[in-house]
Structures are given as structure tokens and as C-alpha cells.
Write an enzyme that holds these catalytic residues in place. Structure first.
Site, short mmCIF file in Angstrom:
data_model
loop_
_atom_site.label_atom_id
_atom_site.label_comp_id
_atom_site.label_asym_id
_atom_site.label_seq_id
_atom_site.Cartn_x
_atom_site.Cartn_y
_atom_site.Cartn_z
CD1 TRP A 36 44.63 102.86 37.59
CD2 TRP A 36 44.17 100.93 38.61
NE1 TRP A 36 43.73 103.13 38.60
CE2 TRP A 36 43.43 101.95 39.24
CE3 TRP A 36 44.03 99.62 39.08
CZ2 TRP A 36 42.57 101.72 40.31
CZ3 TRP A 36 43.18 99.38 40.14
CH2 TRP A 36 42.46 100.42 40.75
CG ASP A 86 36.46 108.45 33.38
OD1 ASP A 86 37.21 107.48 33.57
OD2 ASP A 86 35.24 108.41 33.61
CD GLU A 98 41.37 105.47 39.10
OE1 GLU A 98 40.82 104.76 39.96
OE2 GLU A 98 42.59 105.71 39.08
#
Length: 519
Positions: free
Chosen positions: A166, A234, A237
Site C-alpha cells: 500500500w 496523498d 493514496e
């Protein structure tokens, strides 16, 4: 709002759902059920909004785990981004989204005399925040320097760490959570005589407001102090770097908490909060941050991407951030409210871009369906062409509503200058009718209480309505809101019943109601 009726609906739904047993299986428990016997009335905007506030609150609360709610496949206090478990899978809890959701819940709580059912939901959220803070994850742990693990963006709904790849870290989450919980403490003191509502419940990690401050709010603030000048991903993502939205919510969290720290005799920390907030304010406004770009006369959300010529810097985050950090009626030392000329110009330029970019907007002369940023390629379940987002469109409605509310409620003059001229002149009022020599002047001031002032304020509300009309035209028949609407057809796409979409619409309706209530 008739909360008793609404929550009795929730109770009936809860009784029909299976209890969670054994390991988490997020696909075994449906958490979406359409609002009972409801179909959107598209006859006119007033009729729609009159009912939709209750409906949107229903869908927002449906995605929060708490005893009176429908969603029971999660630890109490959990907020799922969406019930969607595939194509895309949003069945997680994000630190940022959860905090923003509870800012909306707090708006409802404040407007409804500290409704105790909502207060319980907030305190369950605070409790699960304590546990998530102390859950080791790929970003780090609570015991790392400055609690490094707090930068983890999302967790599973059972409170366990999400360990997949992620965009990490995301530094806006701790700031937004600290601000939301700090605001709740102020609500407890001002609306409920300083009394919490869950202190007699089992498995609660706090027994006083001081516990909440010291053990939950303060660690998030320490994270912000430690990492505000570090890069992160941000709010969308996607990109690592410096971000206007992140820095703005960080400044807000620090500045807002100064008085709270003082109230708990934490004077040294209050001084650190104040000095760091001041540093961040200078960073936001000055050349070091690079967010205010006088070459293009708008806010640049990510200056690094502008320097790389990969983005022009326009982004709905540049008006979403100001809205989240400047609640109506609140005295704030945080810069960049929506009346800032650079914020308004960013808003205007994004609107102009999106009107041409998305075919669905050919039907609209004023407001439009607004996307995240012009270069977006995320289609809701992959990459091709980006679409407008319901939440960005709802926030776009809030901008003129807040401009009108702030001017009317405080009897403030409205100042129009060279930077925000295009917005006002094209969408709000023909400035030549107010000052024929305007274009040779640096600015024009519209005096509070004048006929021109009242015209501008009324036209701002009408302009805000034009964005809500877009939502009315494309909302699902059951009143739920997806993440996106197709750029060509206007049909809903992406994650369904997105919590943030319902919250953004709720806040828009709230602002509209408040400005219309002013004389």
C-alpha cells in the site's frame, strides 16, 4: 431529524443479522440495506434535499459499527469505507476516512443537542482508535520514535493490521483523527457538562476526558510534530511527496489542540503545539512549501509533481482541505479558508477543466460533476479514464455555501481581486454592474448589507445548488451514493454506498440549511 424513528430502523436491521463468530470473514455478512421503501424524488431540488439529509445520514451510520447500528462485522467504532468487497474491495477502515466521517457525525451531534446515540458511536470510535494506534503494522509500531506506526493508512475491520502492499505512510490520518477527537472533547464540555457516555461500559480504554487527551489525542499530535516535514502519500493514496491537504490538516490539528493541552495543564506541550503550528502556517504560505504558486495563481496540491511536469497541480483536495479545517461558526487560526483568493482560483480552474473534460457536464451551465484532478486515470476499479466523484461534487457545492454563510453571519464585506475575479464575474455576478472601472482597479469591495451584497450572497447559494442538482440527477434511486459517476453516461460506478460520499452530501445540505436560515 427524528432520530428515534431512524434508530428504530437500525435496531430492526441489527436483529435480523447473524452474529459474528470465529475469524473475520468480511464477505459473510452483508452490511448494506437500502433505506426502507425509499425512492429518490427527482421532481425538484428542494423536495430531494428535504428528505435526502435523513437518507444520507442513514447510509453513513450504516457503515459504522456500533450497538445501535446495522454494521456488526467489525469492532465497535469501526468505519468501513464501503460495503463493497470486490471490484473494488473497500471493506477496510481507513484512518483518514474514519476521522472525516466522524467530523460529519460531530456536526449532527452538535446540531441535535448532543444526541447520546451519536455520542456513543463517537466514543466507540475513540476507543477503537486507541487500539489501532497500538497495533503494530507495516509502517511501524506505537513504541517507535514519534509513534511511527500511526502513519499506517488502513486496517482490517476486526482491528488487525493490513499487511498487503500500500502507499505508506499517509500523514494526514493522525492529524484528522486528533482534530476530530479534540473537537468531540470540546463538545462534551460545552454540550454535556464534561460527561462522557461510555465510561461505565466494559472494554473501554478511557474513563475521563483527560485519559482521551493523554492516551489518544496526544500520541497523534506527537506523530504530527515528528513527521510533518517528512514526505508521505496523498489523500488519494497515489503519490509520495509534499501535499497541501496533508500540511493543512496537520496545521489545523496542532493549532486546535493548543487550548485543550492547556486545559489539562500540559503547558510545555501546548507551547510545542503552538510553535509547530506557526511553523506549518509559514510553510503552507511560503516558498518552502511551494503550494502557493504565483506563476499560475492557484494552489498546487503536490509541488513535486508540478516540477516534474506530470501534473498541473489542480486538485479537489485544495478546496476539500479548507472545508474540513474551517467549520462554520468556528474561530480559526488555520490559513486558507475558502475565501482565500488562491483557493477560489484553484476551485474555479478545476471547474473549468472538468466542464470540458467530462462529457456528462455538457448538460450543465453552472455547476458540474467534479473529479479528483485533471490527470486522473482511476475508473473505480482499475486504470483507464478518471471520472467525476460524488464527494468532490458535494464539496464543490459547499464552497459557495460557506462563502455566503461566512459573509452573512459575520456581516463581512466581500472583497474581489484580480485573482478571484474570474470566478465571481463568470458565475456569481457581472462585476461591471457593480463597478464599471473594476478592471483598472486592484480590487472591489462589496459592502455588507448593500443590495449588491445581498445579490452576491443569494447568487452564491444558487451556484451551490447547481452542484447538488448534478448529484440529484445521478444519485442512485435508493439515495445511496457510489464513489464515482461515469464521465460519459453519468451512471454510478466504483464502490457503492461510499461512506465519504454520503458524509460530503450531508455536510453540503447542512451548510445550505444554515445559510438559508440567516435573515
Amino acid at each position: 431529524m427524528k432520530f428515534g424513528v431512524l434508530f428504530s430502523v437500525f435496531a430492526a436491521i441489527v436483529s435480523a443479522l447473524p452474529l459474528q463468530e470465529g475469524p473475520l470473514n468480511k464477505r459473510a455478512y452483508p452490511s448494506f440495506e437500502a433505506y426502507s421503501n425509499y425512492k429518490v424524488d427527482r421532481t425538484d431540488l428542494e423536495t430531494f434535499l428535504d428528505k435526502q439529509k435523513e437518507v444520507s445520514l442513514y447510509y453513513l451510520l450504516q457503515n459504522i459499527a456500533y450497538p445501535e447500528g446495522q454494521f456488526n462485522n467489525g469492532v465497535p467504532g469501526t468505519v468501513i469505507a464501503s460495503p463493497s468487497t470486490s471490484n473494488p474491495d473497500y471493506y477496510y477502515q481507513w484512518t483518514r476516512d474514519s476521522a472525516i466521517t466522524f467530523l460529519t457525525v460531530l456536526s449532527e451531534l452538535e446540531d441535535n443537542n448532543f444526541n447520546t446515540t451519536l455520542a456513543k458511536a463517537v466514543e466507540y470510535y475513540i476507543n477503537t482508535s486507541y487500539n489501532l494506534q497500538r497495533t503494530s503494522n507495516p509502517s511501524g509500531s506505537f513504541d517507535d520514535e514519534n509513534h511511527k506506526g500511526l502513519g499506517e493508512p488502513k486496517f482490517n475491520t476486526d482491528g488487525s493490521a493490513y499487511t498487503g502492499a500500500w502507499g505508506r505512510p499517509q500523514n494526514d490520518g493522525p492529524a484528522l483523527r486528533a482534530y476530530a477527537i479534540s473537537r468531540y472533547l470540546n463538545d462534551v464540555n460545552s454540550l454535556n457538562e464534561g460527561k462522557l457516555v461510555l465510561t461505565d461500559s466494559g472494554d473501554i480504554n478511557f474513563s475521563s476526558t483527560e485519559d482521551i487527551y493523554k492516551n489518544i489525542i496526544k500520541p497523534d499530535l506527537e506523530y504530527v510534530i515528528g513527521y510533518w516535514d517528512s514526505t508521505g502519500f496523498d489523500l488519494w493514496e497515489e503519490n509520495q511527496g509534499r501535499h497541501f491537504f496533508t500540511s493543512l490538516v496537520q496545521q489545523k490539528a496542532l493549532a486546535y489542540a493548543v487550548d485543550i493541552a492547556k486545559s489539562f495543564d500540559d503547558g510545555d506541550f501546548a507551547n510545542t503545539l503552538s510553535s509547530t503550528a506557526s511553523t506549518l502556517e509559514s510553510y503552507l504560505s511560503g516558498s518552502d512549501g511551494g503550494f502557493v504558486n504565483t506563476d499560475v495563481n492557484h494552489i498546487v496540491e503536490n509541488p513535486d509533481l508540478l516540477q516534474q511536469n506530470s501534473r498541473q497541480g489542480l486538485d479537489s483536495a485544495t478546496y476539500i482541505g479548507p472545508l474540513l479545517t474551517h467549520d462554520i461558526g468556528e474561530s480559526s487560526s488555520t490559513p486558507f479558508d475558502v475565501d482565500n483568493e488562491y483557493v477560489l482560483q484553484s476551485y474555479y480552474l478545476l471547474l473549468e477543466d472538468n466542464k470540458d473534460r467530462y462529457s456528462v457536464n455538457s448538460a450543465y451551465s453552472a455547476g458540474a460533476a467534479i473529479g479528483r484532478y485533471p490527470e486522473d486515470v482511476y475508473n473505480g476499479d482499475g486504470s483507464s479514464e478518471g471520472n467525476p466523484w460524488f464527494l468532490a461534487t458535494a464539496y464543490a457545492a459547499q464552497v459557495p455555501y460557506k462563502l455566503a454563510y461566512d459573509a452573512k453571519s459575520a456581516s463581512n464585506d466581500i472583497t474581489i481581486n484580480k485573482i478571484n475575479y474570474d470566478f465571481f464575474n463568470k458565475y456569481i455576478v457581472d462585476l461591471s454592474t457593480i463597478n464599471s472601472a473594476y478592471q483598472s482597479s486592484d480590487s472591489v469591495t462589496i459592502k455588507s448589507g448593500s443590495d449588491e451584497f445581498n445579490t452576491v450572497a443569494d447568487n452564491l447559494v444558487t451556484f451551490g445548488d447547481s452542484f447538488l442538482q448534478v448529484i440529484l440527477d445521478h444519485i442512485n434511486d435508493d439515495g445511496s451514493l457510489n464513489e464515482q459517476l461515469n464521465r460519459y453516461t453519468g451512471y454510478s460506478t466504483g464502490a457503492y454506498s461510499l461512506t465519504w460520499s454520503s458524509g460530503a452530501l450531508l455536510e453540503a445540505i447542512r451548510l445550505r440549511n444554515k445559510v438559508k436560515a440567516l435573515a
